[in-house]
Write a protein that holds these residues in place. Structure first.
Motif, short mmCIF file in Angstrom:
data_model
loop_
_atom_site.label_atom_id
_atom_site.label_comp_id
_atom_site.label_asym_id
_atom_site.label_seq_id
_atom_site.Cartn_x
_atom_site.Cartn_y
_atom_site.Cartn_z
N LEU A 29 0.83 -1.21 0.00
CA LEU A 29 0.00 0.00 0.00
C LEU A 29 0.86 1.25 0.00
O LEU A 29 0.56 2.23 -0.70
N TRP A 30 1.93 1.23 0.76
CA TRP A 30 2.79 2.42 0.86
C TRP A 30 3.50 2.70 -0.45
O TRP A 30 3.51 3.83 -0.93
N ARG A 31 4.09 1.66 -1.05
CA ARG A 31 4.83 1.86 -2.30
C ARG A 31 3.92 2.27 -3.46
O ARG A 31 4.16 3.28 -4.12
N VAL A 32 2.88 1.49 -3.68
CA VAL A 32 1.97 1.78 -4.80
C VAL A 32 1.21 3.09 -4.55
O VAL A 32 1.00 3.88 -5.48
N GLY A 33 0.85 3.33 -3.31
CA GLY A 33 0.14 4.56 -2.99
C GLY A 33 0.98 5.80 -3.24
O GLY A 33 0.51 6.77 -3.84
N TRP A 34 2.25 5.77 -2.84
CA TRP A 34 3.12 6.91 -3.07
C TRP A 34 3.35 7.14 -4.56
O TRP A 34 3.30 8.29 -5.04
N LEU A 35 3.60 6.08 -5.31
CA LEU A 35 3.83 6.22 -6.74
C LEU A 35 2.60 6.78 -7.45
O LEU A 35 2.69 7.70 -8.26
N SER A 36 1.44 6.23 -7.11
CA SER A 36 0.20 6.71 -7.71
C SER A 36 -0.09 8.15 -7.31
O SER A 36 -0.53 8.97 -8.13
N TRP A 37 0.19 8.50 -6.05
CA TRP A 37 -0.10 9.85 -5.57
C TRP A 37 0.75 10.89 -6.29
O TRP A 37 0.24 11.92 -6.73
N TRP A 38 2.03 10.61 -6.43
CA TRP A 38 2.91 11.57 -7.12
C TRP A 38 2.49 11.75 -8.58
O TRP A 38 2.45 12.89 -9.09
N CYS A 39 2.18 10.67 -9.26
CA CYS A 39 1.75 10.78 -10.67
C CYS A 39 0.46 11.59 -10.77
O CYS A 39 0.32 12.46 -11.65
N GLN A 40 -0.49 11.32 -9.89
CA GLN A 40 -1.76 12.05 -9.93
C GLN A 40 -1.57 13.53 -9.63
O GLN A 40 -2.16 14.39 -10.30
N VAL A 41 -0.75 13.83 -8.64
CA VAL A 41 -0.55 15.24 -8.27
C VAL A 41 0.10 16.01 -9.41
O VAL A 41 -0.32 17.13 -9.75
N ILE A 42 1.11 15.43 -10.03
CA ILE A 42 1.81 16.12 -11.12
C ILE A 42 0.87 16.34 -12.30
O ILE A 42 0.74 17.46 -12.83
N LEU A 43 0.18 15.28 -12.74
CA LEU A 43 -0.69 15.39 -13.91
C LEU A 43 -1.90 16.28 -13.63
O LEU A 43 -2.32 17.07 -14.49
N THR A 44 -2.47 16.17 -12.43
CA THR A 44 -3.63 16.99 -12.10
C THR A 44 -3.24 18.46 -11.99
O THR A 44 -4.00 19.34 -12.41
N THR A 45 -2.06 18.74 -11.45
CA THR A 45 -1.60 20.12 -11.36
C THR A 45 -1.41 20.72 -12.75
O THR A 45 -1.80 21.88 -13.02
N ILE A 46 -0.84 19.94 -13.66
CA ILE A 46 -0.66 20.43 -15.04
C ILE A 46 -2.02 20.70 -15.68
O ILE A 46 -2.22 21.73 -16.34
N SER A 47 -2.97 19.79 -15.48
CA SER A 47 -4.32 19.99 -16.04
C SER A 47 -4.97 21.24 -15.47
O SER A 47 -5.59 22.02 -16.21
N ALA A 48 -4.84 21.44 -14.16
CA ALA A 48 -5.45 22.62 -13.54
C ALA A 48 -4.82 23.91 -14.06
O ALA A 48 -5.53 24.89 -14.33
N VAL A 49 -3.49 23.91 -14.22
CA VAL A 49 -2.82 25.10 -14.75
C VAL A 49 -3.25 25.38 -16.18
O VAL A 49 -3.52 26.53 -16.57
N VAL A 50 -3.34 24.31 -16.99
CA VAL A 50 -3.75 24.49 -18.39
C VAL A 50 -5.18 25.00 -18.49
O VAL A 50 -5.49 25.92 -19.27
N LEU A 51 -6.09 24.44 -17.67
CA LEU A 51 -7.48 24.90 -17.71
C LEU A 51 -7.61 26.33 -17.20
O LEU A 51 -8.41 27.12 -17.73
N THR A 52 -6.84 26.67 -16.18
CA THR A 52 -6.86 28.05 -15.69
C THR A 52 -6.35 29.02 -16.75
O THR A 52 -6.93 30.10 -16.97
N PHE A 53 -5.26 28.64 -17.41
CA PHE A 53 -4.72 29.49 -18.47
C PHE A 53 -5.71 29.60 -19.62
O PHE A 53 -5.83 30.67 -20.24
N ALA A 54 -6.43 28.52 -19.91
CA ALA A 54 -7.43 28.57 -20.98
C ALA A 54 -8.56 29.51 -20.63
O ALA A 54 -9.05 30.27 -21.47
N LYS A 55 -9.00 29.48 -19.37
CA LYS A 55 -10.08 30.37 -18.94
C LYS A 55 -9.65 31.82 -18.98
O LYS A 55 -10.44 32.71 -19.34
N VAL A 56 -8.38 32.09 -18.64
CA VAL A 56 -7.91 33.47 -18.60
C VAL A 56 -7.67 34.02 -20.00
O VAL A 56 -8.01 35.16 -20.32
N SER A 57 -7.07 33.18 -20.86
CA SER A 57 -6.68 33.65 -22.18
C SER A 57 -7.78 33.58 -23.22
O SER A 57 -7.71 34.23 -24.25
#
Length: 201
Positions: free
Chosen positions: A26-54
């Motif tokens: 649980l610890w190994r798979v959870g950490w790996l999955s969490w980091w991937c989700q955080v990075i990809l979700t942050t990129i998506s949020a930044v892109v969507l925010t930039f799309a709304k602004v621009s």
């Protein structure tokens, strides 16, 4: 007496091994999955925010945002963020399991319940993100077929009207939906792998 002590220590280690293995997985798979989700979700949020602004003000109105897939893409990103928080809970659950002395069956049932709920979050998020992808791709195809000179310009590269038919929000939504789908896929794959392994716990 020495042999009896060794036998008892082996039995104790064998009895505690499944719990340690479960917590470690649980610890190994959870950490790996969490980091991937955080990075990809942050990129998506930044892109969507930039799309709304621009994007033009008319493109971010409720009707236009729904037609372009922006709202469904934002909802999919929100579910990805919720899945990230739930994965973090699984990591904390692994730490608790490594020091918890309750029954094995109770721990396994609790872990499986948490994993199933995380899988449901990912499935709903993927469904919303796929709706956004279908919407934006359908909109782009419609623009390519209907806009004056767009189809010929895409083929020949000579008509300037071809690029004017596409909005920047369409490209940003495509990028955001791709990252969000990857985040949900990684989380769902991790959850299903842990569920498959939980049968042996």
């Amino acid at each position: 007496q020495r042999a009896a002590e060794l036998a008892s220590s082996k039995q104790i280690a064998r009895a505690t091994l499944p719990g340690n293995r479960r917590a470690l997985a649980l610890w190994r798979v959870g950490w790996l999955s969490w980091w991937c989700q955080v990075i990809l979700t942050t990129i998506s949020a930044v892109v969507l925010t930039f799309a709304k602004v621009s994007a033009p003000s008319t493109a971010t109105q409720p009707e236009a945002a729904l037609a372009s897939g922006f709202l469904f893409a934002s909802a999919g990103a929100m579910f990805s963020l919720m899945s990230s928080f739930w994965t973090w809970r699984l990591v904390r659950l692994a730490r608790l399991e490594s020091s918890e002395a309750s029954g094995v069956q109770k721990i396994v049932r609790r872990t499986q319940k948490a994993l199933r709920f995380g899988a449901k979050l990912n499935l709903v998020g993927m469904a919303l993100t796929l709706l956004a992808a279908e919407q934006v791709v359908g909109t782009l195809i419609m623009k390519a077929l209907v806009a004056p000179g767009s189809l010929a310009g895409v083929w020949s590269g000579t008509a300037p009207q071809a690029m004017q038919a596409f909005n920047t929000i369409d490209v940003f939504v495509i990028q955001a939906t791709t990252n969000t789908l990857c985040a949900h896929f990684i989380s769902l794959l991790s959850t299903l792998s842990l569920l498959a392994r939980s049968v042996k716990w």
